[in-house]
Design a protein around this motif. Structure first.
Motif, PDB file in Angstrom:
ATOM      1  N   ILE A 117      28.557 -10.957 -15.002  1.00 22.05           N
ATOM      2  CA  ILE A 117      27.230 -10.450 -15.484  1.00 22.05           C
ATOM      3  C   ILE A 117      26.915  -9.101 -15.580  1.00 22.05           C
ATOM      4  O   ILE A 117      26.708  -8.534 -14.666  1.00 22.05           O
ATOM      5  N   ARG A 175      25.202 -11.799  -8.383  1.00 24.07           N
ATOM      6  CA  ARG A 175      26.283 -10.916  -8.524  1.00 24.07           C
ATOM      7  C   ARG A 175      27.031 -10.589  -7.135  1.00 24.07           C
ATOM      8  O   ARG A 175      28.310 -10.796  -6.963  1.00 24.07           O
ATOM      9  N   THR A 227      25.207  -5.782 -17.395  1.00 27.59           N
ATOM     10  CA  THR A 227      23.888  -5.363 -17.955  1.00 27.59           C
ATOM     11  C   THR A 227      24.209  -4.678 -19.251  1.00 27.59           C
ATOM     12  O   THR A 227      25.170  -3.922 -19.541  1.00 27.59           O
ATOM     13  N   ILE A 247      19.244 -11.694 -10.182  1.00 34.70           N
ATOM     14  CA  ILE A 247      20.890 -11.319 -10.816  1.00 34.70           C
ATOM     15  C   ILE A 247      21.418 -10.300  -9.782  1.00 34.70           C
ATOM     16  O   ILE A 247      22.657 -10.496  -9.633  1.00 34.70           O
ATOM     17  N   TYR A 284      20.750  -8.827 -20.204  1.00 33.14           N
ATOM     18  CA  TYR A 284      22.069  -9.134 -19.435  1.00 33.14           C
ATOM     19  C   TYR A 284      22.910 -10.284 -20.434  1.00 33.14           C
ATOM     20  O   TYR A 284      22.405 -11.012 -21.074  1.00 33.14           O
ATOM     21  N   LYS A 285      24.135 -10.207 -20.280  1.00 32.89           N
ATOM     22  CA  LYS A 285      25.114 -11.249 -20.696  1.00 32.89           C
ATOM     23  C   LYS A 285      26.150 -11.680 -19.932  1.00 32.89           C
ATOM     24  O   LYS A 285      26.440 -10.855 -18.675  1.00 32.89           O
ATOM     25  N   THR A 306      23.891 -11.754 -25.492  1.00 30.61           N
ATOM     26  CA  THR A 306      22.921 -10.862 -24.702  1.00 30.61           C
ATOM     27  C   THR A 306      21.526 -11.535 -24.812  1.00 30.61           C
ATOM     28  O   THR A 306      21.060 -11.694 -25.811  1.00 30.61           O
TER      29      THR A 306
END
Length: 241
Positions: free
Chosen positions: A220, A207, A222, A203, A228-229, A177
């Motif tokens: 991706i 996506r 949240t 981001i 984010y990770k 993360t």
């Protein structure tokens, strides 16, 4: 970093001269244009290392200039605008802008942003060269680092320079993360100063391009209240429609 070519495009002479003064003090070569049409011609002849671009201008606004430059170059584009409305900021970033700063601004802050972008974008502008040698394959998503290409299964997808850098940063540390400020600093090379709208817009755009269902992201993810990770479980493959 001295000698880098910076193009400043703004129809307000006072703003242009102020930016030029501070950039030249730091050893940058500065080229000026006061409208979009001249900016496009100047960009072709000078091939700047970074462009500072106003949004509201006569004879092609900054949005259109950015769109046309993005057809052939990944040169960093930093929008400077008096408008702080999210819609305008989002539009500028969606068409390929790397970052933005709103007027009035601190000239030293602007110079710091310029230096950060140049550090992060060396080799990613008019003549791209990447030295890394690695290919990442994660759940149907393949990232070719030296070629700076991304494939979903067999199909190549088109990413902007910042979108690629952001995806790579996350994917190289799957399941870790990243807090918003840390991720911004890693990808943009600068302090977010508490404003992470640039990151969130990128981001969202990313996506739309890499997720099987952008409304329910699988790659991706949240992490609420943190950042984010890149979610990945070895041996799994995401299903694309």
């Amino acid at each position: 970093m001295s000698g880098n070519k910076i193009m400043v495009v703004d129809d307000e002479p006072d703003i242009t001269e102020l930016i030029t003064l501070y950039l030249e003090r730091d050893g940058f070569d500065v080229y000026q244009a006061d409208n979009g049409e001249d900016a496009l011609r100047l960009a072709q002849s000078v091939k700047p290392d970074l462009i500072i671009l106003d949004i509201q201008m006569k004879r092609l606004d900054g949005i259109e200039v950015c769109k046309r430059i993005r057809i052939e170059s990944g040169v960093p584009i930093l929008f400077v605008s008096a408008m702080s409305d999210d819609t305008d900021i989002i539009h500028g970033l969606e068409v390929g802008g790397d970052d933005y700063i709103t007027k009035p601004f601190s000239p030293s802050q602007l110079v710091a942003r310029v230096k950060a972008h140049l550090r992060r974008h060396q080799g990613n502008g008019w003549n791209r060269q990447v030295q890394q040698d690695e290919v990442l394959s994660l759940g149907g998503l393949t990232i070719d680092i030296p070629a700076r290409t991304v494939h979903i299964q067999e199909a190549e997808i088109s990413l902007s320079v910042k979108e690629f850098d952001l995806l790579l940063c996350l994917a190289q540390a799957p399941n870790r993360t990243f807090p918003l400020d840390e991720l911004y600093a890693l990808v943009w090379g600068a302090d977010s100063m508490g404003d992470t709208r640039t990151l969130m817009v990128h981001i969202s755009n990313l996506r739309k391009k890499v997720e099987p269902d952008p409304a329910n992201p699988q790659f991706i993810v949240t992490v609420r209240g943190v950042g984010y990770k890149f979610h990945y479980k070895e041996g799994t493959s995401h299903v694309y429609r």
